[in-house]
Motif scaffolding. Sequence first.
Motif, PDB file in Angstrom:
ATOM      1  N   SER A  56      28.010 -35.556 -46.002  1.00 39.83           N
ATOM      2  CA  SER A  56      29.308 -35.099 -46.493  1.00 39.83           C
ATOM      3  C   SER A  56      30.411 -35.887 -45.799  1.00 39.83           C
ATOM      4  N   GLN A  57      31.514 -36.077 -46.498  1.00 36.64           N
ATOM      5  CA  GLN A  57      32.615 -36.846 -45.932  1.00 36.64           C
ATOM      6  C   GLN A  57      33.142 -36.159 -44.672  1.00 36.64           C
ATOM      7  N   SER A  58      33.383 -36.957 -43.620  1.00 39.55           N
ATOM      8  CA  SER A  58      33.823 -36.374 -42.345  1.00 39.55           C
ATOM      9  C   SER A  58      35.247 -36.762 -41.958  1.00 39.55           C
ATOM     10  N   MET A  64      31.501 -32.060 -33.890  1.00 45.68           N
ATOM     11  CA  MET A  64      31.450 -30.674 -33.429  1.00 45.68           C
ATOM     12  C   MET A  64      32.645 -29.885 -33.975  1.00 45.68           C
ATOM     13  N   LEU A  65      33.825 -30.504 -33.955  1.00 45.29           N
ATOM     14  CA  LEU A  65      35.024 -29.864 -34.483  1.00 45.29           C
ATOM     15  C   LEU A  65      34.894 -29.647 -35.992  1.00 45.29           C
ATOM     16  N   LEU A  66      34.416 -30.664 -36.696  1.00 46.31           N
ATOM     17  CA  LEU A  66      34.257 -30.570 -38.147  1.00 46.31           C
ATOM     18  C   LEU A  66      33.319 -29.423 -38.527  1.00 46.31           C
ATOM     19  N   GLU A  67      32.210 -29.314 -37.819  1.00 45.91           N
ATOM     20  CA  GLU A  67      31.253 -28.238 -38.091  1.00 45.91           C
ATOM     21  C   GLU A  67      31.886 -26.870 -37.821  1.00 45.91           C
ATOM     22  N   ASN A 122      28.701 -23.361 -27.320  1.00 49.44           N
ATOM     23  CA  ASN A 122      29.932 -22.689 -26.944  1.00 49.44           C
ATOM     24  C   ASN A 122      31.087 -23.601 -27.355  1.00 49.44           C
ATOM     25  N   THR A 123      31.159 -23.909 -28.638  1.00 52.29           N
ATOM     26  CA  THR A 123      32.115 -24.903 -29.114  1.00 52.29           C
ATOM     27  C   THR A 123      33.545 -24.422 -29.067  1.00 52.29           C
ATOM     28  N   GLY A 124      33.795 -23.162 -29.171  1.00 55.69           N
ATOM     29  CA  GLY A 124      35.156 -22.664 -29.212  1.00 55.69           C
ATOM     30  C   GLY A 124      35.581 -22.385 -30.643  1.00 55.69           C
ATOM     31  N   THR A 125      36.839 -22.048 -30.804  1.00 57.94           N
ATOM     32  CA  THR A 125      37.400 -21.724 -32.110  1.00 57.94           C
ATOM     33  C   THR A 125      38.294 -22.868 -32.560  1.00 57.94           C
ATOM     34  N   PRO A 126      38.078 -23.393 -33.760  1.00 62.75           N
ATOM     35  CA  PRO A 126      38.924 -24.508 -34.210  1.00 62.75           C
ATOM     36  C   PRO A 126      40.364 -24.047 -34.417  1.00 62.75           C
TER      37      PRO A 126
END
Length: 172
Positions: A56-58, A64-67, A122-126
């Motif tokens: 998919s286009q990124s 990680m942020l995109l996901e 534990n990526t955080g909230t975008p």
Amino acid sequence: QRTMTNNKNFFSGRLEEVRKTPNGGNEPQRFVAPSEDGPHEEDVLPVSTTSDPFGSQSYNLNPMLLEAIRMSDTFWDLPKFVKFEEVIDQIFYNVKYVCPWVPGTHGKKSSGMQSSIRGVSNTGTPGVAFTMLLKLFILKLTRTQLKSMLEHSDSSYIRALGFLYLRIGMTD
């Protein structure tokens, strides 16, 4: 034996939905005929053609942020805004800072049940700004629309997202 997890997206089916519909129902804006007033397809500013690992286009966004954006409820609420002006209004009213992550939610060291030792992310909230940036990439902005963002007199956040659109989206 069932493994316990605190990941709401794992059980909700959101992850499978993201794989099937990475744009979360968000579509490019509708373009008008060259003789009509409005956005014209030939005026679209080309953006990066990079892809994520699933094809998919990124748009050159951090994977990680995109996901995290694609998994967020905020992103899945954006398809109801189909016009450029509606998205700009959402930026005006909802963006209060321009950070990839909500401050204080990304990069914290944790231990115990939610630690990286167990493989739990534990990526955080975008942040709302970068969520809106992805929406703008999907909309396919025209040169005229981007210029209006860069010259916006009422909101420095709209101007900032215009510059991010150029900086992140225009490099391949």
